[in-house]
Design a protein around this motif. Structure first.
Motif, PDB file in Angstrom:
ATOM      1  N   PRO A   9       0.827  -1.211   0.000  1.00  0.00           N
ATOM      2  CA  PRO A   9       0.000   0.000   0.000  1.00  0.00           C
ATOM      3  C   PRO A   9       0.859   1.259   0.000  1.00  0.00           C
ATOM      4  O   PRO A   9       2.063   1.178   0.252  1.00  0.00           O
ATOM      5  CB  PRO A   9      -0.757  -0.115   1.313  1.00  0.00           C
ATOM      6  N   ASP A  10       0.265   2.408  -0.271  1.00  0.00           N
ATOM      7  CA  ASP A  10       1.049   3.631  -0.076  1.00  0.00           C
ATOM      8  C   ASP A  10       0.605   4.422   1.137  1.00  0.00           C
ATOM      9  O   ASP A  10       1.205   5.440   1.469  1.00  0.00           O
ATOM     10  CB  ASP A  10       1.132   4.481  -1.355  1.00  0.00           C
ATOM     11  N   SER A  11      -0.441   3.970   1.812  1.00  0.00           N
ATOM     12  CA  SER A  11      -0.719   4.581   3.123  1.00  0.00           C
ATOM     13  C   SER A  11      -1.417   3.572   4.024  1.00  0.00           C
ATOM     14  O   SER A  11      -2.041   2.621   3.554  1.00  0.00           O
ATOM     15  CB  SER A  11      -1.562   5.844   2.975  1.00  0.00           C
ATOM     16  N   GLU A  12      -1.281   3.829   5.312  1.00  0.00           N
ATOM     17  CA  GLU A  12      -1.864   2.922   6.294  1.00  0.00           C
ATOM     18  C   GLU A  12      -2.394   3.723   7.460  1.00  0.00           C
ATOM     19  O   GLU A  12      -1.840   4.772   7.804  1.00  0.00           O
ATOM     20  CB  GLU A  12      -0.786   1.969   6.829  1.00  0.00           C
ATOM     21  N   LEU A  13      -3.441   3.246   8.044  1.00  0.00           N
ATOM     22  CA  LEU A  13      -3.924   3.860   9.280  1.00  0.00           C
ATOM     23  C   LEU A  13      -4.544   2.766  10.120  1.00  0.00           C
ATOM     24  O   LEU A  13      -4.506   1.594   9.741  1.00  0.00           O
ATOM     25  CB  LEU A  13      -4.908   4.995   8.985  1.00  0.00           C
ATOM     26  N   ARG A  72      -4.583  13.705   8.653  1.00  0.00           N
ATOM     27  CA  ARG A  72      -5.255  13.194   7.456  1.00  0.00           C
ATOM     28  C   ARG A  72      -5.936  11.861   7.741  1.00  0.00           C
ATOM     29  O   ARG A  72      -7.043  11.608   7.309  1.00  0.00           O
ATOM     30  CB  ARG A  72      -4.258  13.045   6.312  1.00  0.00           C
ATOM     31  N   SER A  73      -5.264  11.021   8.501  1.00  0.00           N
ATOM     32  CA  SER A  73      -5.853   9.719   8.840  1.00  0.00           C
ATOM     33  C   SER A  73      -7.159   9.902   9.595  1.00  0.00           C
ATOM     34  O   SER A  73      -8.139   9.221   9.345  1.00  0.00           O
ATOM     35  CB  SER A  73      -4.910   8.904   9.721  1.00  0.00           C
ATOM     36  N   GLU A  74      -7.142  10.832  10.526  1.00  0.00           N
ATOM     37  CA  GLU A  74      -8.327  11.003  11.366  1.00  0.00           C
ATOM     38  C   GLU A  74      -9.506  11.597  10.599  1.00  0.00           C
ATOM     39  O   GLU A  74     -10.658  11.476  11.021  1.00  0.00           O
ATOM     40  CB  GLU A  74      -7.977  11.814  12.612  1.00  0.00           C
ATOM     41  N   ASN A  75      -9.188  12.227   9.482  1.00  0.00           N
ATOM     42  CA  ASN A  75     -10.272  12.783   8.656  1.00  0.00           C
ATOM     43  C   ASN A  75     -11.256  11.727   8.183  1.00  0.00           C
ATOM     44  O   ASN A  75     -12.398  12.027   7.895  1.00  0.00           O
ATOM     45  CB  ASN A  75      -9.697  13.453   7.402  1.00  0.00           C
ATOM     46  N   GLY A 124     -11.590   3.021 -12.107  1.00  0.00           N
ATOM     47  CA  GLY A 124     -10.405   3.862 -11.911  1.00  0.00           C
ATOM     48  C   GLY A 124     -10.185   4.172 -10.446  1.00  0.00           C
ATOM     49  O   GLY A 124      -9.095   3.954  -9.898  1.00  0.00           O
ATOM     50  N   LEU A 125     -11.243   4.634  -9.798  1.00  0.00           N
ATOM     51  CA  LEU A 125     -11.138   4.997  -8.386  1.00  0.00           C
ATOM     52  C   LEU A 125     -10.892   3.764  -7.518  1.00  0.00           C
ATOM     53  O   LEU A 125      -9.997   3.748  -6.661  1.00  0.00           O
ATOM     54  CB  LEU A 125     -12.437   5.697  -7.953  1.00  0.00           C
ATOM     55  N   LEU A 126     -11.652   2.716  -7.767  1.00  0.00           N
ATOM     56  CA  LEU A 126     -11.507   1.511  -6.952  1.00  0.00           C
ATOM     57  C   LEU A 126     -10.106   0.922  -7.084  1.00  0.00           C
ATOM     58  O   LEU A 126      -9.476   0.518  -6.098  1.00  0.00           O
ATOM     59  CB  LEU A 126     -12.571   0.487  -7.357  1.00  0.00           C
ATOM     60  N   GLY A 127      -9.593   0.917  -8.322  1.00  0.00           N
ATOM     61  CA  GLY A 127      -8.263   0.354  -8.553  1.00  0.00           C
ATOM     62  C   GLY A 127      -7.158   1.185  -7.901  1.00  0.00           C
ATOM     63  O   GLY A 127      -6.142   0.657  -7.467  1.00  0.00           O
ATOM     64  N   ARG A 128      -7.392   2.476  -7.836  1.00  0.00           N
ATOM     65  CA  ARG A 128      -6.386   3.351  -7.231  1.00  0.00           C
ATOM     66  C   ARG A 128      -6.371   3.188  -5.706  1.00  0.00           C
ATOM     67  O   ARG A 128      -5.311   3.097  -5.090  1.00  0.00           O
ATOM     68  CB  ARG A 128      -6.694   4.796  -7.619  1.00  0.00           C
ATOM     69  N   LEU A 129      -7.543   3.098  -5.093  1.00  0.00           N
ATOM     70  CA  LEU A 129      -7.609   2.998  -3.623  1.00  0.00           C
ATOM     71  C   LEU A 129      -7.396   1.578  -3.130  1.00  0.00           C
ATOM     72  O   LEU A 129      -6.785   1.358  -2.087  1.00  0.00           O
ATOM     73  CB  LEU A 129      -8.981   3.459  -3.122  1.00  0.00           C
TER      74      LEU A 129
END
Ligand code: 73E
Length: 829
Positions: A222-226, A275-278, A386-391
């Protein structure tokens, strides 16, 4: 609060007992202890909020006691459990409800009285958790109550939005939105479980390879984690079990060592945390209209992944095998909002727990069941590829794999290309997107609609290909409501009268209300019945005057339309009726018009222009009518701002007439319709949603039916509906519509309501003009019946006597037998 005696006895009282008991003395002692030790206050200086919190904590202790006991019981029986996945809940105020469930309302009232405190004042302090938009969220909470009462082992999973549904203000007749700060004064009902937290990934890419054992492996980088942390709120059942609602809050993962970073990185890390808490900051305020917003998909995936990881933990923790997941858990998807769960469970089983695809799929499709709540095209969820594949790159791969296997199955059954394109999880007709309803249907062992009519339409329209393929998968569970809240708590006068007549058994078996039938002709009983209604109307009138400044005579007919504002629900048809009465009265034609108060309430999605214009219209009509000397004693129009569960509890008990006037085929079920009838309101309604079944139960002679049926609506549309024809042919309708653009409602501004006018004359997608005359005629009949108090009272009693089917206890029993295959485990004292 000035009670002098109190001071003297204070310390001796709190030392009195340690017992978490249910007597007046024990409640009093606990309350004073909470006030003193949890809040650092003595009654003399306590604020209203201190008092509320002390009482809430007192009750919560007792609630947790039930919960702990139930959990032990469920564990000992190794019972099969439900995980209810819902992006929305609307629990309403907890305090009054928990007092009823623990059967300590009277004891608590007495205990407080001895301290010179008033329970009702304290109850008014509670700010409700507005974690939903409308019926769907409220239904989830009714089901939590019934599962707890019946002893269904269950957890309700959801999102702990920091800001729930906005607070609605009316300014100059328009809706304005204000942030809902429900956590501002703290939430005494929840307990945070910092040790129950899961990591959630987003974005990045996947890597595929074959390992040394020849096993295909996939890693998601992944490129981000929370992380998501659990917040538990006990939900009590009546006299029995307690279950929990587990809501997830998003937080940053703080597990890295700041010292290796420089100052710049420290601030970057802080930003990242924010940002995570958003993610769980705010509830999307759209009911039945879903725009493909990235943050919403993130919220959905976030709470789904936390919940599934939690379910797997619970399964393994109890020494069970993952292969048996579907035997010990069933996961109910409350609409498609959590339907990404189908792909997520596959990912967890295949990628993280190394299961073979076929085995994992077998577990998955025997674990989920999906409830559809709407047929409205604008509410059917699709996410662009597009969106689903990106996230969620891995999930998109999994969805494609599920789809390939599914389409192959269809091919083997000789489906043609057109059919396969229609049924595919991927819609290639416009922007390529994933049809979440198809994903949920393919990934579930049962699919249900929420009323007989709606379940039928679901099989005929939106999911007809799937119903042909898997007829046994489709079923109906008609919605129900928590009658303990919507009669027991909110209408104490009527509850007491009923209990006096037939005993208290109706609290756990609403069918007992049938016993009231034999009193429906009894004049003394009718009088008591209507006297209670009048008392409730006085309370609502006082409440409305305080909120809006508009005074209403409680003797008027209370004609009530409360629900989300939506064109399909046709609040503006009600407005056309009011204007027709206004016209008649101005023309001196007042025969068959009884003094009526038209009461509206409901929020409009902030971006929904037409809905907001309808609110403005209602308030403009109110200004015109309420200030007109000639009609103001005959008609009143009130828009009660900020309709929510708390206000609903004041409104339903005071209604004479319940407006359920959606265009047939559009309202999947409705649940307000049930709450009104439960409180003795008569319904004016179309053959839509659960209205159909309510009419069947209470009898045609006790229900005011009007308008086209679903088939007629479709026929009208198919034949090329021309609303203008009705404008031309119906003089009164023409006058009423022309009033909209006369400027009379809008300080001379002829343009303000023109969008509504044009829409009705040109498209009228919800066929108001077609149903107009039938509605007007029915209202005339209603006013005639109202003029005969005995007849009205009888119909009102018969509505209540025959509403038993619509308890959410019945719905949950239906889920248990037809879908979940669960035997309730009721724990009683
Ligand atoms: O008819 C109601 C139904 O009684 C239906 O409109 C509502 O669900 C109730 C409970 O079954 C509903 N809400 C939504 N879809 N159906 C919805 C859709 C998107 C976002 C929020 C809510």
């Amino acid at each position: 609060r000035e009670n002098k005696k109190l001071e003297k006895h204070f310390l001796s009282q709190i030392e009195n007992t340690e017992k978490i008991g249910f007597s007046k003395e024990e409640i009093k002692a606990s309350f004073l202890k909470k006030l003193f030790y949890n809040l650092g206050r003595v009654p003399q200086v306590a604020t209203e909020n201190d008092l509320y919190k002390a009482l809430a904590l007192t009750v919560r202790d007792r609630a947790f006691r039930q919960f702990v006991r139930s959990t032990a019981e469920f564990a000992q029986k190794d019972a099969r459990a439900v995980a209810y996945l819902s992006a929305e809940y609307l629990p309403g105020p907890h305090l009054g409800k928990n007092l009823l469930n623990l059967e300590i309302t009277d004891e608590t009232r007495e205990a407080l009285k001895e301290l010179d405190l008033d329970l009702d004042e304290i109850l008014r302090e509670e700010v409700e958790p507005g974690l939903g938009n409308g019926g769907l969220g409220r239904l989830a909470s009714c089901y939590m109550d019934s599962m707890a009462t019946l002893g269904v082992p269950a957890i309700g999973y959801g999102i702990r939005y920091e800001f729930g549904i906005f607070n609605q203000n009316i300014k100059n007749g328009w809706q304005s939105e204000e942030t809902d700060l429900w956590l501002h004064y703290g939430n005494p009902w929840e307990v945070v479980r910092p040790e129950i937290a899961y990591e959630i990934k987003f974005g990045g890419r996947t890597e595929h390879w074959v390992d040394e054992n020849d096993k295909y492996q996939v890693e998601w980088i992944p490129d981000s984690e929370l992380k998501g942390t659990a917040y538990d709120t006990p939900i009590l059942g009546y006299q029995s079990n307690g279950i929990i609602m587990r809501l997830w809050k998003a937080e940053a993962i703080e597990s890295f060592d700041f010292s290796v970073y420089n100052v710049g990185d420290y601030y970057k890390a802080v930003e990242k945390k924010m940002r995570s808490e958003n993610l769980t900051k705010v509830l999307y305020p759209n009911d039945e209209n879903l725009s493909g917003k990235e943050l919403r998909l993130k919220q959905q995936y976030f709470f789904v992944s936390c919940s599934l990881q939690d379910i797997i933990r619970l399964q393994l923790m109890q020494g069970r095998k993952l292969e048996d997941l579907h035997k010990k858990f069933t996961i109910q998807l409350n609409d498609t909002h959590p339907s990404i769960a189908v792909a997520e469970l596959m990912r967890l089983l295949v990628d993280e727990h190394q299961m073979e695809w076929v085995d994992a799929w077998n577990i998955t499709k025997n674990t989920f069941a999906y409830t559809n709540h709407t047929l409205l095209p604008e509410a059917l969820e699709r996410w662009s590829v597009g969106l689903l594949g990106r996230l969620l790159p891995r999930h998109l791969e999994i969805i494609y794999e599920i789809n390939n296997r599914f389409l192959n199955e269809l091919k083997e059954r000789n489906y043609n290309g057109e059919q396969m394109a229609r049924m595919s999880l991927i819609d290639e007709s416009g922007e390529t997107s994933v049809r979440m309803a198809h994903l949920a249907t393919v990934g579930s062992y049962k699919v249900n609609g929420v009323s007989a009519l709606h379940s039928g339409l679901l099989k005929k329209q939106v999911l007809n290909d799937f119903a042909d393929l898997w007829p046994e998968k489709f079923t109906n569970v008609t919605n129900g409501v928590d009658h303990r809240r919507f009669l027991g708590v909110s209408n104490p006068r009527l509850s007491e009268l009923i209990s006096k007549k037939i005993g208290k058994h109706w609290l756990t078996d609403l069918m007992q209300l049938h016993q009231l039938e034999k009193f429906s002709d009894d004049k003394t009983f009718q009088k008591k019945w209507m006297e209670i209604k009048l008392q409730n109307k006085k309370e609502l009138a006082a409440h409305m005057e305080e909120r809006t400044g508009i005074s209403v005579d409680p003797k008027m007919l209370f004609d009530v339309h409360v629900k989300r504002i939506h064109e399909y629900k046709r609040q503006h048809l009600k407005v056309l009726h009011i204007l027709s009465l206004y016209k008649r009265l101005k023309n001196g034609d007042d025969k068959n018009i009884v003094p009526t108060a038209f009461i509206f309430g409901g929020k409009a999605a902030p971006g929904y222009f037409m809905a907001k214009l309808i609110i403005k219209l209602i308030n403009s009509v109110g200004d015109l009518v309420n200030n007109d000397e000639q009609v103001k004693d005959r008609l009143k129009v009130v828009f009660l701002p900020n309709f929510n569960v708390k206000q609903a509890q004041v409104v339903y008990p005071a209604a004479d007439l319940s407006e359920q006037i959606s265009l047939a085929g559009k309202e999947a079920s409705g649940t307000g319709n049930m709450k009104f009838a439960l409180n003795g309101a008569l319904t004016v309604g179309t053959l839509d949603g659960a209205n159909v079944e309510i009419r069947e139960e209470v009898g045609d002679e006790n229900f005011f039916l009007f308008g086209q049926s679903t088939e007629e609506v479709q026929k009208t549309r198919a034949e090329g509906y021309r609303p203008y024809k009705y404008y031309e042919q119906n003089e009164e309708l023409r006058e009423v519509l022309d009033l909209l653009i006369s400027g009379e409602l809008s300080d001379g501004d002829k343009e303000l309501f023109r969008p509504l006018y044009n829409n009705l004359l040109q498209q009228d997608p919800y066929q108001l003009l077609k149903d107009y005359q039938s509605y007007i005629d029915k209202q005339e009949e209603i006013h005639k019946v109202w003029s005969k108090p005995g007849e009205w009272a009888k119909k009102s009693i018969l509505n209540v006597a025959n509403i038993g089917k619509f308890s959410s206890d019945r719905s949950i029993k239906d889920y248990c037998t037809t879908i979940w295959k669960i035997d309730p485990v009721r724990v009683e004292d």
